[in-house]
Write a protein that holds these residues in place. Structure first.
Motif, PDB file in Angstrom:
ATOM      1  N   GLY A  85       0.795  -1.234   0.000  1.00  0.00           N
ATOM      2  CA  GLY A  85       0.000   0.000   0.000  1.00  0.00           C
ATOM      3  C   GLY A  85       0.818   1.270   0.000  1.00  0.00           C
ATOM      4  N   PHE A  92      -1.203   2.734  -5.300  1.00  0.00           N
ATOM      5  CA  PHE A  92      -2.285   2.587  -4.330  1.00  0.00           C
ATOM      6  C   PHE A  92      -3.517   3.306  -4.860  1.00  0.00           C
ATOM      7  CE2 PHE A  92      -4.540   4.420  -0.586  1.00  0.00           C
ATOM      8  CZ  PHE A  92      -5.073   3.229  -0.130  1.00  0.00           C
ATOM      9  N   THR A  95      -9.540   1.504  -1.504  1.00  0.00           N
ATOM     10  CA  THR A  95      -9.995   0.194  -1.017  1.00  0.00           C
ATOM     11  C   THR A  95     -11.091  -0.407  -1.880  1.00  0.00           C
ATOM     12  OG1 THR A  95     -11.563   1.349   0.357  1.00  0.00           O
ATOM     13  CG2 THR A  95      -9.492   0.731   1.397  1.00  0.00           C
ATOM     14  N   SER A  99      -7.006  -4.766  -5.727  1.00  0.00           N
ATOM     15  CA  SER A  99      -5.719  -4.508  -5.074  1.00  0.00           C
ATOM     16  C   SER A  99      -4.616  -4.924  -6.041  1.00  0.00           C
ATOM     17  CB  SER A  99      -5.635  -5.337  -3.800  1.00  0.00           C
ATOM     18  OG  SER A  99      -4.296  -5.389  -3.344  1.00  0.00           O
ATOM     19  N   PHE A 177      -6.188  -2.282   0.739  1.00  0.00           N
ATOM     20  CA  PHE A 177      -5.746  -1.738  -0.557  1.00  0.00           C
ATOM     21  C   PHE A 177      -6.612  -2.217  -1.718  1.00  0.00           C
ATOM     22  CE2 PHE A 177      -1.683  -2.657   1.901  1.00  0.00           C
ATOM     23  CZ  PHE A 177      -1.791  -1.484   2.630  1.00  0.00           C
TER      24      PHE A 177
END
Length: 470
Positions: A85, A92, A95, A99, A177
Motif C-alpha cells: 500500500g 495505491f 480500497t 488490489s 488496498f
C-alpha cells in the motif's frame, strides 16, 4: 522504508496489511499449518530483482475422499496484489477497486506417494506467469488459457499449457488496498488447449471437472497424466466440444502470430513501400487510433462478444493470449512517436484489389478456427505480428465498424489489413484448407489460391518471418 504506508494504523509496520489479508484466508483453510514452507524472492522485485512474487506459500491439502478429491500440494502466490500500500510495487488506488492486479495465483498439484515435501518448481512457474503480467500489464480472468509449449515441470510430461479458473476453496479477500481474488492454474495437454481455443476455456474446465484423473471437482493437476480427456472418453470430443463449437463458436478473438501480407494489386517496383501510405513521408507506423483499436480487439482475447462490433468498445477486461508472445500495452504497437506523426483522419483507407497473406505453420493451423469458430458466427479474428506493426483482421459481413466492405473486401489502414469474407466464400475456403488440420503430412512452403477472389495464402517456414528482409 520504515513505515508501511497508509491504511496500516492497526498493524505493526513489519506485517504489511495486504499480506495479512491473504494470510488470513490461508489460515482459515489451514488452521493447523500456521508456518507453511515458503519460496521467497531473494532480491525483491521492488529492489530490482527478477521475481515479482515476494513469496509463494505451499500447503499440504488432504483433499476430500468423499468427493473423490486426492491429497495434493496447494500453492498460493503473494505479490500480484498490493501487499504494502505504499506504491513500492503497485499504485495505491484505494480500497474499493482491485488490489494491485486484483488477483493472486494458486496451483494444486497431486501429491505423489512417498512425497514428504512439496516440489518447488510450481513457484518458478508462478514467477514466470507473474513476470508476464507485470511486463504486459495484461491481467488474467477465469477461463483464460496460456499456451506455454513446454512441460510445466521441465520433465517429459504431456501437461504443457494452462487454463485459469477460480480456486475452489479460497474466497475473495477485502484488504485495506482493495479486493484480491484467487485464480487457480490448471495444467492441460496440447489437445485440451486447442479445444479451449476453438470453443472456450470454461467449457473445457467443466469437462476436466467431470474426469477424476484429469482434475476432478477441484481441478488438481497430475503431471503424470498420460492421456487427454478425449482419449479417456472419446465421446467428449464429438458430443460436447464439436457441438459446442458449432453452437457457440469460439471466444478467441485474436492471437499474436508470425504473419505478413502483401498488396498484389500494386506494380512490383513499388514493392519497397507496399504496406505504408504515401502521404508525405509517412513511415510504416500505425496511427494512435488504429493501434488502440487493434489493441482493444486483442485485449478482449477470450471474452464473448454479445454483439460482434469491431473494434470492441470500452473493454473492461484484458486477457493474456499466447503467453510466450502476447501483445502488451508496451509492445511494438506502441512506438512512442507513431501517434503524433499523422492524425487518423488523414490516413485514407486503401482499397486493395488483390492480396497475398503469409503465415507460419502455427498461425496457419488457426485459420480453420478463425473461419469456422469466428466468421461463421458473425465475429472477427485478428492476427497481430510479433515481429512488427503488421496486423490482419478477418471480418464477417455481420461485423459493424469494419473498414473492409462487401464492395471492397480488402482494405488497409497503414500496416493493418482487414479482409471481409462472405459466408459462402468461408465455406469454400474451409474445404480447400482441409489439410491444415493434419500437420503431420504438411510440406512447407504451401500455397492456396482463389484467383477469382484475387486472394492467395501461403504457409511458410518460421525462418522467413525471423528474417527482416522478407
Amino acid at each position: 522504508g520504515s513505515g508501511s504506508g497508509s491504511g496500516s494504523g492497526s498493524f505493526p509496520s513489519l506485517f504489511p496489511p495486504g499480506l495479512h489479508g491473504i494470510y488470513g484466508e490461508c489460515r482459515r483453510l489451514y488452521p493447523d499449518q500456521p508456518n507453511p514452507l515458503q519460496v521467497t524472492a531473494i532480491l525483491k522485485y521492488w529492489l530490482g530483482g527478477p521475481d515479482p512474487l515476494d513469496y509463494v506459500s505451499m500447503y499440504r491439502n488432504l483433499g476430500n475422499p468423499a468427493l473423490n478429491v486426492p491429497e495434493h500440494w496447494h500453492y498460493v502466490s503473494f505479490g500480484l496484489s498490493d501487499l504494502y500500500g505504499d506504491n513500492r510495487v503497485h499504485e495505491f488506488t484505494g480500497t474499493d477497486g482491485p488490489s494491485g492486479f486484483g488477483f493472486e495465483l494458486t496451483f494444486r498439484l497431486k501429491r505423489e506417494t512417498g512425497e514428504s515435501a512439496p516440489p518447488t518448481w510450481p513457484a518458478e512457474l508462478m514467477q514466470g506467469l507473474a513476470r508476464y503480467v507485470f511486463q504486459s500489464e495484461n491481467t488474467f480472468c477465469s477461463g483464460d488459457h496460456v499456451s506455454w509449449h513446454s512441460p510445466l515441470d521441465n520433465s517429459e510430461s504431456r501437461i504443457q499449457h494452462m487454463l485459469l479458473t477460480e480456486d475452489p476453496q479460497m474466497q475473495p479477500v477485502q484488504t485495506p488496498f482493495g479486493v484480491v481474488t484467487f485464480l487457480q492454474i490448471v495444467g492441460v495437454c496440447t489437445e485440451e488447449l486447442h479445444a479451449a481455443q476453438q470453443w472456450n476455456g470454461q467449457g473445457i474446465l467443466e469437462l476436466l471437472r467431470t474426469v477424476p484423473v484429469a482434475g476432478g471437482p477441484w481441478l488438481i493437476t497430475d503431471m503424470r497424466r498420460g492421456e487427454t480427456i478425449f482419449e479417456i472418453d472419446p465421446h467428449l470430443q464429438q458430443e460436447r466440444v464439436d457441438k459446442g463449437i458449432e453452437t457457440d463458436g469460439s471466444n478467441l478473438s485474436g492471437v499474436s502470430a508470425k504473419c505478413a501480407w502483401d498488396d498484389l494489386s500494386r506494380p512490383p517496383e513499388d514493392d519497397e513501400d507496399s504496406r505504408s501510405i504515401c502521404i508525405g513521408t509517412q513511415p510504416r507506423r500505425l496511427s494512435g487510433k488504429d493501434t488502440e483499436q487493434i489493441r482493444e480487439t486483442l485485449r478482449r482475447g477470450l471474452e464473448i462478444n454479445s454483439k460482434p462490433v469491431l473494434p470492441p468498445i470500452n473493454a473492461q477486461r484484458q486477457n493474456g493470449l499466447n503467453l510466450d508472445r502476447a501483445p502488451s500495452r508496451k509492445d511494438s504497437l506502441e512506438s512512442e512517436s507513431s501517434a503524433a506523426i499523422i492524425p487518423h483522419e488523414l490516413i485514407r483507407t486503401r482499397q486493395l484489389e488483390s492480396v497475398h497473406l503469409k503465415f507460419n505453420q502455427e498461425s496457419g493451423a488457426l485459420i480453420p478456427l478463425c473461419l469456422r469458430g469466428r466468421l461463421l458466427h458473425g465475429r472477427h479474428f485478428t492476427y497481430k505480428s510479433i515481429t512488427g506493426d503488421t496486423a490482419i483482421t478477418f471480418v464477417s459481413t455481420g461485423v459493424e465498424g469494419a473498414f473492409a466492405t462487401e464492395e471492397h473486401p480488402y482494405a488497409a489502414h497503414g500496416p493493418w489489413l482487414q479482409i471481409l469474407l462472405t459466408e459462402e466464400f468461408v465455406e469454400r475456403m474451409l474445404e480447400d484448407l482441409e489439410d491444415l488440420n493434419s500437420p503431420e503430412e504438411f510440406k512447407l512452403p504451401k500455397e492456396y489460391s482463389w484467383p477469382e477472389k484475387k486472394l492467395k495464402v501461403s504457409i511458410l517456414p518460421d525462418a522467413v518471418f525471423d528474417n527482416p528482409l522478407h
